[in-house]
Every structure is written in C-alpha cells, then in structure tokens.
Motif scaffolding. Sequence first.
Motif, PDB file in Angstrom:
ATOM      1  N   ILE A 171       7.185  -3.679  -6.032  1.00 32.19           N
ATOM      2  CA  ILE A 171       7.195  -3.418  -7.478  1.00 32.19           C
ATOM      3  C   ILE A 171       5.777  -3.429  -8.028  1.00 32.19           C
ATOM      4  CG2 ILE A 171       7.860  -4.376  -9.720  1.00 32.19           C
ATOM      5  CD1 ILE A 171      10.469  -5.303  -8.411  1.00 32.19           C
ATOM      6  N   VAL A 172       5.001  -4.443  -7.646  1.00 31.05           N
ATOM      7  CA  VAL A 172       3.613  -4.514  -8.121  1.00 31.05           C
ATOM      8  C   VAL A 172       2.799  -3.351  -7.565  1.00 31.05           C
ATOM      9  CG1 VAL A 172       1.494  -5.886  -8.084  1.00 31.05           C
ATOM     10  CG2 VAL A 172       3.703  -7.005  -8.426  1.00 31.05           C
ATOM     11  N   GLY A 173       3.046  -3.005  -6.301  1.00 30.65           N
ATOM     12  CA  GLY A 173       2.344  -1.863  -5.721  1.00 30.65           C
ATOM     13  C   GLY A 173       2.654  -0.567  -6.428  1.00 30.65           C
ATOM     14  N   GLY A 174       3.933  -0.365  -6.780  1.00 32.53           N
ATOM     15  CA  GLY A 174       4.315   0.844  -7.509  1.00 32.53           C
ATOM     16  C   GLY A 174       3.692   0.901  -8.890  1.00 32.53           C
ATOM     17  N   GLY A 221       0.056   1.791  -8.512  1.00 30.62           N
ATOM     18  CA  GLY A 221      -0.120   3.209  -8.227  1.00 30.62           C
ATOM     19  C   GLY A 221       0.045   4.068  -9.462  1.00 30.62           C
ATOM     20  N   ALA A 222       1.039   3.735 -10.302  1.00 27.31           N
ATOM     21  CA  ALA A 222       1.272   4.505 -11.525  1.00 27.31           C
ATOM     22  C   ALA A 222       0.098   4.366 -12.490  1.00 27.31           C
ATOM     23  CB  ALA A 222       2.566   4.045 -12.191  1.00 27.31           C
ATOM     24  N   VAL A 223      -0.400   3.144 -12.660  1.00 26.61           N
ATOM     25  CA  VAL A 223      -1.526   2.916 -13.570  1.00 26.61           C
ATOM     26  C   VAL A 223      -2.781   3.633 -13.070  1.00 26.61           C
ATOM     27  CG1 VAL A 223      -3.084   1.166 -14.513  1.00 26.61           C
ATOM     28  CG2 VAL A 223      -0.614   0.737 -14.452  1.00 26.61           C
ATOM     29  N   GLU A 224      -3.024   3.549 -11.765  1.00 25.13           N
ATOM     30  CA  GLU A 224      -4.197   4.217 -11.191  1.00 25.13           C
ATOM     31  C   GLU A 224      -4.083   5.733 -11.333  1.00 25.13           C
ATOM     32  OE1 GLU A 224      -4.810   0.627  -7.947  1.00 25.13           O
ATOM     33  OE2 GLU A 224      -3.999   2.564  -7.319  1.00 25.13           O
ATOM     34  N   ALA A 225      -2.855   6.274 -11.218  1.00 27.88           N
ATOM     35  CA  ALA A 225      -2.653   7.713 -11.392  1.00 27.88           C
ATOM     36  C   ALA A 225      -2.960   8.136 -12.829  1.00 27.88           C
ATOM     37  CB  ALA A 225      -1.223   8.095 -11.026  1.00 27.88           C
ATOM     38  N   ILE A 226      -2.550   7.332 -13.794  1.00 24.15           N
ATOM     39  CA  ILE A 226      -2.823   7.637 -15.202  1.00 24.15           C
ATOM     40  C   ILE A 226      -4.323   7.643 -15.461  1.00 24.15           C
ATOM     41  CG2 ILE A 226      -2.568   6.780 -17.566  1.00 24.15           C
ATOM     42  CD1 ILE A 226       0.182   5.690 -16.721  1.00 24.15           C
ATOM     43  N   GLY A 256       0.813  -1.209   0.000  1.00 27.88           N
ATOM     44  CA  GLY A 256       0.000   0.000   0.000  1.00 27.88           C
ATOM     45  C   GLY A 256       0.848   1.263   0.000  1.00 27.88           C
ATOM     46  N   HIS A 257       1.978   1.231   0.729  1.00 28.61           N
ATOM     47  CA  HIS A 257       2.876   2.386   0.735  1.00 28.61           C
ATOM     48  C   HIS A 257       3.405   2.670  -0.669  1.00 28.61           C
ATOM     49  CE1 HIS A 257       2.870   1.738   5.089  1.00 28.61           C
ATOM     50  NE2 HIS A 257       3.461   2.915   5.227  1.00 28.61           N
ATOM     51  N   SER A 258       3.781   1.620  -1.387  1.00 29.11           N
ATOM     52  CA  SER A 258       4.297   1.803  -2.740  1.00 29.11           C
ATOM     53  C   SER A 258       3.214   2.329  -3.674  1.00 29.11           C
ATOM     54  CB  SER A 258       4.853   0.486  -3.284  1.00 29.11           C
ATOM     55  OG  SER A 258       5.921   0.028  -2.499  1.00 29.11           O
ATOM     56  N   THR A 259       2.009   1.809  -3.528  1.00 33.19           N
ATOM     57  CA  THR A 259       0.898   2.271  -4.349  1.00 33.19           C
ATOM     58  C   THR A 259       0.636   3.755  -4.123  1.00 33.19           C
ATOM     59  OG1 THR A 259      -0.119   0.084  -4.237  1.00 33.19           O
ATOM     60  CG2 THR A 259      -1.526   1.905  -4.929  1.00 33.19           C
ATOM     61  N   LEU A 307       9.030  10.937  -2.258  1.00 35.57           N
ATOM     62  CA  LEU A 307       8.151   9.793  -2.491  1.00 35.57           C
ATOM     63  C   LEU A 307       8.828   8.563  -3.093  1.00 35.57           C
ATOM     64  CD1 LEU A 307       5.090  11.783  -3.888  1.00 35.57           C
ATOM     65  CD2 LEU A 307       5.272  10.677  -1.655  1.00 35.57           C
ATOM     66  N   LEU A 308       9.799   8.751  -3.974  1.00 38.32           N
ATOM     67  CA  LEU A 308      10.376   7.598  -4.669  1.00 38.32           C
ATOM     68  C   LEU A 308      11.165   6.647  -3.762  1.00 38.32           C
ATOM     69  CD1 LEU A 308      11.455   9.070  -8.135  1.00 38.32           C
ATOM     70  CD2 LEU A 308       9.303   7.991  -7.433  1.00 38.32           C
ATOM     71  N   PRO A 309      11.791   7.118  -2.670  1.00 37.60           N
ATOM     72  CA  PRO A 309      12.476   6.157  -1.788  1.00 37.60           C
ATOM     73  C   PRO A 309      11.538   5.307  -0.921  1.00 37.60           C
ATOM     74  CG  PRO A 309      13.474   8.346  -1.617  1.00 37.60           C
ATOM     75  CD  PRO A 309      12.160   8.509  -2.329  1.00 37.60           C
ATOM     76  N   VAL A 310      10.249   5.639  -0.893  1.00 38.53           N
ATOM     77  CA  VAL A 310       9.328   4.926   0.013  1.00 38.53           C
ATOM     78  C   VAL A 310       9.279   3.424  -0.260  1.00 38.53           C
ATOM     79  CG1 VAL A 310       6.910   4.698   0.705  1.00 38.53           C
ATOM     80  CG2 VAL A 310       7.934   6.963   0.493  1.00 38.53           C
TER      81      VAL A 310
END
Length: 265
Positions: free
Chosen positions: A186-189, A192-197, A80-83, A167-170
Amino acid sequence: ATFWDYVCVMYGILPFVLVGLAVLELLVSSIVLRGLGTRQMSFLAFIGFITLVNELLFKKIVQEPRPDRSCNFSCGFPSGHSTMSLGFFFLLFLDGSYRIMLQAPLDAEAATRLVSWVSGKRTFLNMTLRNWLIAPLRTLSLVPLCSSDSLDAYNFTVLTTLQALLLLPVPMSRVILHDHTPKQVIVGGIAGAVEAIIWFNLCRRLSTLWCRHLGQRVGYVFIHNYPLPYFEIGSMAYVLLAQLKEEHSQEGVREKITEQLEGYY
C-alpha cells in the motif's frame, strides 16, 4: 506451487518487462531519429527517479524486513514492485487524460470530410468497425506513455484499461507470494502514484518550455518527440496574441505566433 502462484510470478515480472520494452523502443527510435527521443528518455528517467527514491532513500531509512515466508532477504518497505506498477499506471493515466480531445467535427469542412468517409458504411457513433478495432493501435507504444499528441475518449479508455489489467494486480500478487506485507505494498503504491504526479508535472513544464523545438535536436543528443496536445498549443498562441494586444504591440506579432506554433502546424 498452484496455478495462481504462477500467475502472480508472471505479474511480478511484468514491470521489468515494460522497462525492457522501453529500452528497446529507445534503441530503435534512436536509429530512426538519429538521437534519443525525449518521450522515451522521460520514461526511463522516471524509472531511475523512483528506483533511487525507493531503494536508496525509503528502504535505507526504514529497513523493515519482508514477511517470514519470503525467499528474499532484502528490506521490503516499501514494495518496489508496487511503486513501479502504480507509478507506471498513474503516469500513463495522467498523460492520457491530459490529451483527451473531442474528435467530433467542429466546423463545416470537418463535417463534410466525416460524411464523405462514412457514406455507405455501417457505423456506430460515427465510427466504422475498422475504426473501433484499429484506432487504439495507433496510440500504442512499447513505452507506457501516449505516442499521440491527442486522444479521444475511446482510445483513452482502451489504453488505460489495458494498462490497468497489466499493472494494477501487481501489488496484490506480491502479497499472495508472501514477498511483502499489505502495508508494504500500500505504501509502495502510494509512493509510486505521488512520484508519478510529480514527474508528470515536471515533464509538462519542460514540454511547455521546449514546445517550439518539437522534432528538433535538444542538447546535442536528444530529439524532442514528446509533444504537447494541439489544443494547448493553440491556446498558448491565443494567450500570446492577447498579451501582445494588451501591450499595444503590433511589431512582430505574426513572427512570434509562428515561432510558438513551429513544429505543430
């Protein structure tokens, strides 16, 4: 615990600090605007969106445990933190890059104002030392979304660099603390990127539909304060003019364009 453990704990807290600051800005702006700002609400709604998808969908379906050395007993896939951290960063990056606009003078009047402003002052790339130091502060806000309708390349670089450092070191900090595996972060990140788009494109669509209501009340409790870039509004006006000419319609041209630009010019 080592020094780096404390640093990682601090980074683990940062996404929630940003959430708290966003709520604080919403409360303060609601008093000033006498309504809930759409810019602040769009970010808080994005938080709710990624939380629901991550916690109530992905984790319930996969139910993958955390590493053995983790102090948490909840499911850890995806992180969740990565997301949150990657989602926040990509949302800011997309919003900022969408608003980049050349700040160089484009006509004689603007060039005259620039020459008058920098006359007798030491400048670098037509910017004084005060501009270099203070200009980025005008676009900062507690909500990690641009508070200005447009950015130059310098302000965009400052904003994204600051958010990247925060944010990126989280995700890596979660691995170091043994709260998640590399696969989970990795999957969380990526999530998060896809959801942001997805969220950015949805907000852009809504901002386009509501562009004529900038500064006005929308839906009784909301105040629209999330503008489109000036250059997009101007482009939309030219497209409207071209469409009216194509239709050979001369009636109400001025009124329709004025309605399109209302709140911006």
